[in-house]
Scaffold this active site. Structure first.
Site, mmCIF file in Angstrom:
data_model
loop_
_atom_site.group_PDB
_atom_site.id
_atom_site.type_symbol
_atom_site.label_atom_id
_atom_site.label_comp_id
_atom_site.label_asym_id
_atom_site.label_seq_id
_atom_site.Cartn_x
_atom_site.Cartn_y
_atom_site.Cartn_z
ATOM 1 N N ASN A 7 0.932 -1.191 0.058
ATOM 2 C CA ASN A 7 0.068 -0.051 -0.056
ATOM 3 C C ASN A 7 0.850 1.248 0.147
ATOM 4 O O ASN A 7 1.312 1.593 0.914
ATOM 5 C CB ASN A 7 -0.838 0.108 1.257
ATOM 6 C CG ASN A 7 -1.951 1.006 1.366
ATOM 7 O OD1 ASN A 7 -1.772 2.060 0.667
ATOM 8 N ND2 ASN A 7 -2.918 0.857 1.990
ATOM 9 N N ARG A 72 -2.138 -1.263 -4.002
ATOM 10 C CA ARG A 72 -2.858 -0.100 -4.158
ATOM 11 C C ARG A 72 -2.231 0.790 -5.279
ATOM 12 O O ARG A 72 -1.232 1.256 -5.112
ATOM 13 C CB ARG A 72 -2.968 0.496 -2.471
ATOM 14 C CG ARG A 72 -3.747 1.862 -2.594
ATOM 15 C CD ARG A 72 -3.341 2.736 -1.558
ATOM 16 N NE ARG A 72 -3.931 3.831 -1.445
ATOM 17 C CZ ARG A 72 -3.746 5.168 -1.266
ATOM 18 N NH1 ARG A 72 -2.401 5.097 -0.685
ATOM 19 N NH2 ARG A 72 -4.392 6.088 -1.115
ATOM 20 N N HIS A 161 -9.541 7.448 -2.176
ATOM 21 C CA HIS A 161 -9.773 6.603 -0.985
ATOM 22 C C HIS A 161 -10.552 5.685 -0.986
ATOM 23 O O HIS A 161 -11.277 5.187 0.072
ATOM 24 C CB HIS A 161 -9.863 7.728 0.365
ATOM 25 C CG HIS A 161 -8.647 8.528 0.569
ATOM 26 N ND1 HIS A 161 -8.700 9.688 1.076
ATOM 27 C CD2 HIS A 161 -7.176 8.222 0.480
ATOM 28 C CE1 HIS A 161 -7.489 10.274 0.993
ATOM 29 N NE2 HIS A 161 -6.773 9.501 0.973
ATOM 30 N N ARG A 222 -1.236 19.419 0.405
ATOM 31 C CA ARG A 222 -1.981 19.626 -0.841
ATOM 32 C C ARG A 222 -3.034 20.939 -0.272
ATOM 33 O O ARG A 222 -3.432 20.873 0.896
ATOM 34 C CB ARG A 222 -2.787 18.577 -1.365
ATOM 35 C CG ARG A 222 -1.851 17.935 -2.208
ATOM 36 C CD ARG A 222 -2.435 16.349 -2.438
ATOM 37 N NE ARG A 222 -2.201 15.262 -1.780
ATOM 38 C CZ ARG A 222 -2.782 13.878 -1.677
ATOM 39 N NH1 ARG A 222 -3.705 13.728 -2.354
ATOM 40 N NH2 ARG A 222 -2.394 13.283 -0.716
ATOM 41 N N GLU A 365 -7.262 -1.071 4.764
ATOM 42 C CA GLU A 365 -7.137 -1.137 3.218
ATOM 43 C C GLU A 365 -6.490 -2.219 3.079
ATOM 44 O O GLU A 365 -6.726 -2.872 1.957
ATOM 45 C CB GLU A 365 -6.391 0.152 2.988
ATOM 46 C CG GLU A 365 -7.091 1.463 3.048
ATOM 47 C CD GLU A 365 -6.233 2.603 2.642
ATOM 48 O OE1 GLU A 365 -6.598 3.283 1.666
ATOM 49 O OE2 GLU A 365 -5.244 2.825 3.075
#
Length: 382
Positions: A7, A72, A161, A222, A365
């Protein structure tokens, strides 16, 4: 069936060796602060560290008897809506999509290529963060730009996500004792990257990230939402090039640009020491979350829960309480005693009488990726 999951985030690589039916964690770890002071220089070096740690704990990778390696991948564009077996053509498409996720697709592709080279006889499966949001209705994914231009270049909201939100939505419904198909949620995935998603009946109906992972909430580096006119202005008046603006909005803004640190733990420390820039940064961080929560309560009409997940969402009680402050009239309230506890298990942090439950649900995840990878490999023809 043992699956190795890689991931790759913009500044970290999490890995796990999983039996998705158990799920037994045979090994797990994380390499953090990639490209930052005190961390490894890049994702290739991080992958070498992962391989060394796995070999130390479990033996050589080639001898682990892996059924699959699950990767991922952040952006699948409109090309990938399901987990996908990787070949050279798939690699090329992921590379072509890199401009849409410049912080994520390149390191994810680096990991994918290195892993395929190291384990050429094991199926490699790409699981895309954009896939869960393929259920967005046109009114949610369409931008008001020239229709033909948007169609030609795939300009639309994709959302991200999704792997996390998919897992967390089912886990939240289970905690509430509800059928996922009859549960409405606002899911707040808060980490170095951050997003909000409105989930109606187990399906994404709106989400804060857009064409790229840049839009929406304030993040570690960001900007989140910003008037595009501000970028045109900086181009004309400050002489910033397109590449300069790309670096500004993706790599040197957000909490880092506001406070000088992209880690909220450091921002909290600075704010408590009286740093006004840090105080504003964390207030703005929470304000933007509250802004989206209000919007998505309106989109859903009726929400059964607001769900916090990921590194900040699961561990930062200050962010949770301040993000939902002032929403009591909408049935949203945080119990400050419950909120003060940190647990590795899903928990309710709202008062029992609250109209809208507030939950903290640890995401997984890696387990979601392992299950999707294993399911695809099992279903593939021999």
């Amino acid at each position: 069936m043992t699956v190795l999951v890689l991931n790759c985030g913009s500044s970290s690589i999490k890995y796990q060796l999983i039996d998705p039916d158990g799920p037994a964690r045979l090994a797990k770890g994380i390499v953090e602060r990639i490209g930052e002071d005190g961390g490894v220089p890049d994702h290739a070096a991080a992958l070498r560290q992962v391989a060394a740690e796995l070999e130390r704990d479990c033996g050589p990778l080639a001898e682990l008897g892996l059924a699959a390696v699950g990767h991922r991948i952040v952006h699948g564009g409109d090309r990938f809506a399901e987990p996908t077996l990787v070949d050279d053509d798939v690699e090329r498409v992921i590379e072509q999509l890199a401009p849409l996720a410049p912080l994520h697709n390149p390191p994810g592709l680096t990991a994918l290529r290195l892993a395929r080279r190291e384990l050429p006889d094991v199926p490699h499966v790409a699981v895309f963060d954009t896939a869960f949001h393929q259920t967005l209705p046109p009114v949610a994914y369409t931008y008001a730009v020239e229709r033909d231009l948007a169609a030609r270049y795939g300009v639309r909201r994709y959302g991200f996500h999704g792997t996390s939100v998919s897992y967390v939505s089912r886990a939240a419904a289970e905690l509430l004792g509800r059928d996922p198909d009859d549960t409405n949620l606002v899911v707040l995935h808060l980490g170095n990257g951050a997003s909000a998603t409105a989930v109606r009946g187990g399906r994404s109906v709106d989400t804060s990230m857009g064409l790229t992972p840049l839009e929406g909430l304030v993040m570690g580096t960001r900007t989140g939402d910003i008037d595009p006119g501000a970028l045109f202005y900086l181009h004309r008046e400050a002489g910033l090039s397109v590449d300069d603006l790309d670096r500004l909005t993706n790599r040197s803004s957000g909490l880092l640009g506001l406070a000088g640190a992209n880690d909220l733990r450091e921002v909290h420390r600075m704010a408590k020491a009286g740093d006004q820039a840090a105080q504003l940064a964390r207030e703005l961080y929470c304000y933007r979350i509250r802004h989206y929560v209000g919007a998505y309560l309106a989109v859903l009409g009726r929400a059964h829960a607001i769900v916090f997940t990921a590194g900040v969402g699961e561990n930062d009680s200050w962010v949770r309480s301040h993000s939902l402050a002032g929403l009591r009239q909408f049935g949203v309230e945080v119990d400050h005693v419950r909120n003060s506890f940190t647990s590795s298990r899903a928990q309710v942090i709202s008062p029992d009488e609250a109209d809208v439950a507030v939950l903290v649900v640890p995401t997984d995840e890696e387990l979601e990726i392992a299950r999707q990878a294993a399911g695809l490999v099992e279903a593939a023809p021999a």
